[in-house]
Scaffold this active site. Structure first.
Site, mmCIF file in Angstrom:
data_model
loop_
_atom_site.group_PDB
_atom_site.id
_atom_site.type_symbol
_atom_site.label_atom_id
_atom_site.label_comp_id
_atom_site.label_asym_id
_atom_site.label_seq_id
_atom_site.Cartn_x
_atom_site.Cartn_y
_atom_site.Cartn_z
ATOM 1 N N ASP A 104 0.824 -1.207 0.000
ATOM 2 C CA ASP A 104 0.000 0.000 0.000
ATOM 3 C C ASP A 104 0.859 1.258 0.000
ATOM 4 O OD1 ASP A 104 -1.990 1.893 0.369
ATOM 5 O OD2 ASP A 104 -2.320 1.406 2.477
ATOM 6 N N ASP A 292 -2.525 5.462 -5.357
ATOM 7 C CA ASP A 292 -2.731 4.585 -4.205
ATOM 8 C C ASP A 292 -2.876 3.128 -4.632
ATOM 9 O OD1 ASP A 292 -3.375 3.450 -1.798
ATOM 10 O OD2 ASP A 292 -5.119 4.714 -1.398
#
EC number: 3.4.23.15
Length: 406
Positions: A104, A292
């Site tokens: 992430d 992201d």
């Protein structure tokens, strides 16, 4: 289905199943390639089980969390992984204990469930647990760690051990989670998270794993890159890969186009507009965009997404926007203006059919997400965007590069 894709029931989550180098150079610097597979997201699993998402409450539609260490709470707002589609595998300890994790770029800490998690927490029963007593390299820390999601709180404590990722071993501080809510994590295919963000986002200023890798001088370049396979029809095909130390020219064409970060400390860039067809509809005066890898969809503020969906003729259904499937191929292109270049998605890139739905409605891979200051308001470019554009995260030059994926 002419001209666009069907989303299979197993979704687009990725399971890291191996790693190798692009070659075996004679010097000590190289870059590592991590192969990935696909698995279902939490939201897909809930829908497949017939769960009425409306009854779960609005907090389930808010893809945000707030991290805390001890008595300190961070202002970083991040994804809650309800729609996360990609995850991989790491080893922790000596000998390595294997965990499936989300890589992430929107966070910076590493955490996995702990063997000290009570079996009263059903989510822990369904996941691999780290057992410190089985690792000869484990070192106790004990500082409390809390991750406050919109859907519940995950908490535990910090520990230190050797982590193996992409064939590289590093000594890393990570969170051992001892409390986690059954929903949504009981249905998550992943066990934990590996944050690929900056130390500025790290709770407790814990050094992120990529920083520790860079300090060893084992990579060719101070970059990492993400490729997500756009072939959603074949569950056995290569799902994608993360490259540590470079990019894989097999999976992109042309040259990278780079955009500088707004500031050091977050993978966020300036966007100059969002167009539908030939008309710039949103962000005319400029706006921000996170890149992201922990998010599946493209997202923007509620007001922006409502305006975009009106232009597309999409209707809201619970937490999704939908169109009739036979209208999917006729929807216009959406372009994102980044660094003087337009990055265009066709309807084939942002419309998919949920195979577990009996209705002839198709979902748009675009969601509303209101992120407060200082990070927001901001757009977020997740897997929907990265599947089309191979993405390189350049730490040395504080920039992000995009190239057309293939």
């Amino acid at each position: 289905m002419d001209g666009w894709r069907r989303m299979p029931r197993w979704g687009l989550l990725l399971l890291l199943w191996g790693s190798c180098t692009f070659g075996l150079p004679t010097d000590t610097t190289t870059f590592k390639r991590i192969f990935l597979k696909r698995m279902p997201s939490i939201r897909e699993s809930l829908k497949e089980r017939g769960v009425d998402m409306a009854r779960l409450g609005p907090e389930w539609s808010q893809p945000m969390k707030r991290l805390a260490l001890g008595n300190t709470t961070s202002s970083v707002i991040l994804t809650n992984y309800m729609d996360t589609q990609y995850y991989g595998e790491i080893g922790i300890g000596t000998p390595p204990q294997t965990f499936k994790v989300v890589f992430d770029t929107g966070s910076s800490n590493v955490w996995v469930p702990s063997s000290k998690c009570s079996r009263l927490y059903t989510a822990c029963v369904y996941h691999k647990l780290f057992d410190a007593s089985d690792s000869s390299s484990y070192k106790h820390n004990g500082t409390e760690l809390t991750l406050r999601y919109s859907t519940g709180t995950v908490s535990g404590f910090l520990s230190q051990d050797i982590i193996t990722v992409g064939g590289i071993t590093v000594t890393q501080m990570f969170g051992e989670v001892t409390e986690m809510p059954a929903l949504p994590f009981m249905l998550a295919e992943f066990d934990g998270v590996v944050g690929m963000g900056f130390i500025e986002q790290a709770i407790g200023r814990v050094t992120p794993i990529f920083d520790n890798i860079l300090s060893q001088g084992v990579l060719k370049e101070d970059v990492f890159s993400f490729y997500y396979n756009r072939d959603s029809e074949n569950a056995q095909s290569l799902g994608g890969q993360i490259v540590l130390g470079g990019s894989d020219p097999q999976h992109y064409e042309g040259n990278f186009h780079y955009i500088n970060l707004i500031k050091t400390g977050v993978w966020q860039i300036q966007m100059k507009g969002v167009s539908v067809g030939s008309s710039t509809l949103l962000c005319e005066d400029g706006c921000l965009a996170l890149v992201d890898t922990g998010a599946s969809y493209i997202s923007g503020s509620t007001s922006s997404i409502e305006k975009l969906m009106e232009a597309l003729g999409a209707k809201k259904r619970l937490f999704d926007y939908v169109v009739k499937c036979n209208e999917g191929p006729t929807l216009p292109d959406i372009s994102f203006h980044l660094g003087g270049k337009e990055y265009t998605l066709t309807s084939a890139d942002y419309v998919f059919q949920e195979s577990y739905s009996s209705k002839k409605l198709c979902t748009l891979a675009i969601h509303a997400m209101d992120i407060p200051p200082p990070t927001g308001p901001t757009w977020a470019l997740g897997a929907t965007f990265i599947r089309k554009f191979y993405t390189e995260f350049d730490r040395r030059n504080n920039r992000i590069g995009f190239a057309l994926a293939r």
